[in-house]
Design an enzyme around this catalytic site. Structure first.
Site, mmCIF file in Angstrom:
data_model
loop_
_atom_site.group_PDB
_atom_site.id
_atom_site.type_symbol
_atom_site.label_atom_id
_atom_site.label_comp_id
_atom_site.label_asym_id
_atom_site.label_seq_id
_atom_site.Cartn_x
_atom_site.Cartn_y
_atom_site.Cartn_z
ATOM 1 N N HIS A 77 0.815 -1.221 0.000
ATOM 2 C CA HIS A 77 0.000 0.000 0.000
ATOM 3 C C HIS A 77 0.840 1.258 0.000
ATOM 4 O O HIS A 77 0.389 2.311 -0.451
ATOM 5 C CB HIS A 77 -0.940 0.011 1.226
ATOM 6 C CG HIS A 77 -2.138 -0.837 1.027
ATOM 7 N ND1 HIS A 77 -2.127 -2.189 1.265
ATOM 8 C CD2 HIS A 77 -3.400 -0.550 0.608
ATOM 9 C CE1 HIS A 77 -3.326 -2.696 0.995
ATOM 10 N NE2 HIS A 77 -4.112 -1.722 0.597
ATOM 11 N N GLY A 78 2.020 1.201 0.531
ATOM 12 C CA GLY A 78 2.838 2.406 0.557
ATOM 13 C C GLY A 78 4.177 2.143 1.201
ATOM 14 O O GLY A 78 4.308 1.248 2.051
#
Lengths: 373, 478
Positions: free
Chosen positions: B322-323
């Site tokens: 996600h990041g």
């Protein structure tokens, strides 16, 4: 069977699109009639309401208010009351200050206000507004087309659901039996137009605790924050002398030169001494850029017959009294009034013969100041 | 280009649809090429350099895929081809997404002053995963040979390209090959438009509407107990309506082209345990992680301890996907932990008698939701210290403000909770069945219920009226 179903679906599709279009037109009609921003006409049918979102609200204020003087700036100028400006300076003012605004935004909004006939500009100028001033068309927070009142701007205003919600709310507030209840429910968390007086836009409400918001402890805490290893990195962010000069020439000098019949009273605000000391201690190269840049601004502005530069940065009794501040730059409403007094009296004006005299005073103060630990 | 923008709704989408169906009269291939080109134009409109990267990625994976599908290679060479393909994909993803993160950590440990600033190409995580799945399946022998235009469209297909759903080639490419999909079907267009309208409404009215309240917890000021909860709950609902709104829009747009996309959400906040939650939230990512990470790691086939290890690894990597930040890793690890506890409870926990089942279900539902909200704090916070600060405020009821603004905000949050917990989801409303390729089977009844049609019209109108100039989808960043 399938063909019948598809024909019915096609008919339903058309119905759906038409009904959607109709609802959007109804919303646009509501926005046009109520006109929350007073873009088309000053409020008459419904009570005027105002928003704290100055980038949006200014587009309407410029259209709806009577004014001969414009007051511009950043958050340093946002808490001024128009009524104070009018009383102290004997003008009919319109405050258009915008928190965190850059020079290009300020120049653009000022140009729109000057096109409406303003004859005087009082301009609170911070050095950092010239650091990064991207193109106004790329600025998603400032509805440039609404200021221009072109088709795109008007369409985006009329066909806005958020604005239709505000319109419906203002409409409800104008119905006497439910007005008190609606007024009680009006909160900025949900509605963007909570204010009924233009004088209250972005001001500090009379009931708020000023000494809690502005005191020496807060100022010292802010100083500690911006001089710590993490915070100090931001002190130098965006400072580039050449770019700042370019932005100044385009957004300030260009505007002043283009309006020779307008008087520009530009002032450099009285930051606390700790702002300068922070740069001195944590980012001396930034301090040098600011000194050099403001020297350039002083030399340049004193060349214009229609511009006056006031430098309030070296007024020791204000800048060294840390209880005047909420952080290292933002001063209290009491200092707001002092600024107006100095402007009214014509104090601290920079002369053409010695444009950097007050800057030299500031440099000496910054050099001499010792931080209490 | 955003789905929630005037240029997309009034220009790009109608032109793409018209071109697709007009070319459908000429044959089966031309519309596929048109749609692939339209998708590339859609992608390039935000940054054309990244479109070149996308094209290079497609070419690379297609060639590796051809090698894997070809029977001429021996097993060792095939494995080498797979390794090169997957490594190449991960190298590109790692360079663009994680180089800055690695450099920052390296710098934090060794104080080297090293900084790496690389712009993240939009959607790179999605199209990389999609293609890794293709390569792995090709290696496993589960892929037929696809024509390049169909493969290119599968990767670039604009409804999913930016933020999913994560598509599977076996689901999509056969649909692209179908001739019927190239003929306009008013029923599918109508249903697609309503699904799109619901998604647009979720995004522009619901998600963007609650967004200002998120700042109560995640803004510059330290929140009080009530503000922290209101802000955290607001973010939970903002994220849900934002991402599920995007997924609905993607499904609706695709349906107008006659293509059924897989579901990505199924009322996740109605989940009664964390396993259930992950079957309802970002379903295509869950399936991907299960099929291409958890199961290859060993899944539950190597004993309970390794199962829990595999779960933790899968979820931690899912968080990192996600990041590139430790907050996402913690979020993933937290969910891994939740899942382990959930599985352990299923294995070792006491059996609940039927008399206590309703109360237990309610408790499980509340506990699941609160656990998810706590994890969202890490997901949303700018840094670990700020997440800890917010969580500590959420645990400290001595600091309460609960003024008028907080009360109204709480009512606002309660309305959102009501919609998320008790409202029907889009697929239920529309009768969308991805597996059986059916939608709106109750359409005939609509003639008797024009209110439904006009409600759809209102939802579309409010969705369009709600479009704001600066409103990106949260999942664009991933």
């Amino acid at each position: 069977m399938i063909r019948t179903r598809r024909a019915a679906a096609a008919k339903n599709l058309l119905r759906l699109l038409c009904a959607s279009g109709l609802i959007m037109l109804m919303a646009a009609a509501l926005n046009f009639v109520v006109d929350p921003l007073q873009i088309f006409r000053p409020a008459r049918l419904f009570a005027a309401m105002y928003s704290q979102d100055s980038r949006m609200q200014n587009a309407g204020l410029i259209r709806s208010q009577d004014f001969d003087t414009v007051f511009m700036g950043t958050s340093l100028a946002i808490h001024f009351r128009q009524s104070d400006i009018d009383r102290r300076l004997g003008v009919r003012s319109l405050k258009l200050a915008m928190s965190g605004s850059n020079s290009h935004e300020q120049g653009f909004v000022l140009a729109a206000a000057l096109a409406r006939g303003a004859k005087r500009v009082i301009w609170e100028v911070d050095d950092w507004i010239f650091c990064d001033a991207p193109d106004i068309e790329a600025n998603v927070y400032l509805p440039a087309d609404l200021y221009r009142r072109n088709a795109r701007g008007v369409a985006s205003y009329l066909f806005s659901g958020a604005m239709a919600r505000e319109s419906a709310w203002i409409l409800a507030r104008s119905i006497p039996p439910i007005e008190p209840a609606v007024a009680r429910l009006t909160t900025e968390a949900l509605f963007k137009f909570p204010l009924s007086r233009v004088d209250d836009i972005n001001t500090i409400s009379p009931g708020s605790n000023v000494s809690e918001a502005y005191n020496a402890n807060k100022t010292r805490a802010a100083f500690a924050h911006i001089t710590d290893p993490v915070g100090s990195r931001f002190l130098a962010e965006g400072y580039d002398y050449d770019a700042m000069v370019r932005n100044f020439e385009r957004d300030a000098a260009g505007l002043i030169a283009g309006h020779p019949d307008v008087q520009f009273d530009v002032y450099l605000p009285p930051y606390s001494i700790l702002q300068w000391v922070a740069m001195r201690d944590a980012s001396p190269s930034t301090l040098k850029i600011v000194y050099d840049f403001t020297a350039y601004v002083a030399r340049r502005l004193t060349q214009f017959p229609n511009a006056k530069l006031y430098d309030f940065r070296a007024i020791r009794e204000v800048t060294h009294d840390l209880s005047n501040y909420g952080d290292v730059i933002h001063h209290s409403p009491a200092v707001d009034l002092k600024v107006l007094s100095w402007l009214a009296a014509g104090d601290y004006v920079i002369g053409r013969t010695a444009p950097t005299a007050s800057l030299d005073q500031l440099k000496a103060q910054v050099e001499a100041y010792r931080v209490e630990r | 280009m955003l789905f929630n923008s005037y240029p997309f709704i009034f220009l790009f989408l109608p032109v793409a649809l018209l071109g697709y169906f007009a070319l459908g009269r000429l044959g089966n291939l031309a519309p596929v090429i048109w749609l692939a080109l339209a998708s590339l134009a859609f992608y390039a409109s935000s940054n054309w350099q990244f479109a070149l990267l996308l094209l290079a990625s497609i070419a690379f994976n297609y060639v590796v895929g051809l090698l894997l599908i070809s029977a001429r290679l021996g097993s060792r060479l095939r494995f080498a081809a797979l390794a090169i393909g997957v490594a190449g994909d991960l190298l590109v993803l790692g360079t663009f997404k994680y180089a800055g993160f690695l450099a920052a950590n390296f710098n934090a440990i060794f104080s080297t002053g090293l900084t790496v600033n690389i712009l993240l190409p939009v959607g790179i995580s999605f199209y990389t995963f999609t293609q890794i799945a293709f390569l792995v399946d090709a290696y496993r022998g589960n892929v037929a040979r696809y024509a390049l235009p169909h493969y290119a469209l599968f990767v670039t297909y604009f409804p999913h390209l930016i933020a999913g759903p994560i598509l599977h080639h076996r689901d999509m490419i056969p649909q692209f090959e179908r001739a019927e999909a190239k003929r306009p079907d008013a029923h599918l267009i109508l249903c697609g438009l309503i699904i799109f309208a619901i998604g647009l409404f979720k995004k522009t009215c619901l998600a963007d509407g609650i967004q200002p309240l998120v700042a109560l917890a995640f803004g510059p000021n330290t929140p009080s107990f009530d503000q922290a909860w209101i802000g955290a709950l607001s973010y939970a609902f903002q994220l849900y309506f934002d991402f599920s709104g995007y997924s609905d829009m993607a499904i609706g747009i695709s349906l107008m082209f006659g293509i059924f996309l897989p579901l990505n959400f199924n009322s996740p906040y109605k989940a009664v345990n964390i396993i259930d939650f992950w079957r309802r939230w970002h379903m295509t990512l869950s399936q991907f992680l299960r099929d291409y990470l958890y199961i290859p790691l060993g899944g539950n086939r190597r004993g309970r301890v390794l199962r829990y290890v595999n779960l933790m690894v899968t979820m931690a990597l899912g968080g990192l996907w996600h990041g590139a930040a430790w907050t996402f890793v913690i979020w993933g690890v937290l969910h891994g932990l939740y899942l382990c506890i959930n599985h352990a409870w299923n294995n070792y926990g006491p059996a609940i008698g039927p008399r206590h089942a309703p109360a237990a279900d309610l408790a499980a539902f509340v506990l699941t939701f609160l656990s998810v909200v706590v994890a969202w704090v890490f997901f949303r916070a700018d840094s670990l210290p700020s997440a800890i600060t917010i969580l500590s405020r959420m645990a400290d009821p001595t600091q309460i403000i609960f003024g008028r603004a907080e009360m109204i905000a709480a009512v606002f949050v309660a309305v959102y909770a009501g919609i998320a917990w008790f409202g029907p989801n889009t697929q239920t409303i529309m009768g969308y069945d991805h597996r059986n390729r059916t939608v709106g089977e109750a359409l005939g009844a609509w003639r008797m219920r024009p209110a439904f049609l006009y409600a759809g019209a209102a939802v579309l109108a409010f969705g369009i009226l709600g479009i704001q100039q600066h409103s990106e989808f949260i999942y664009f960043r991933f």
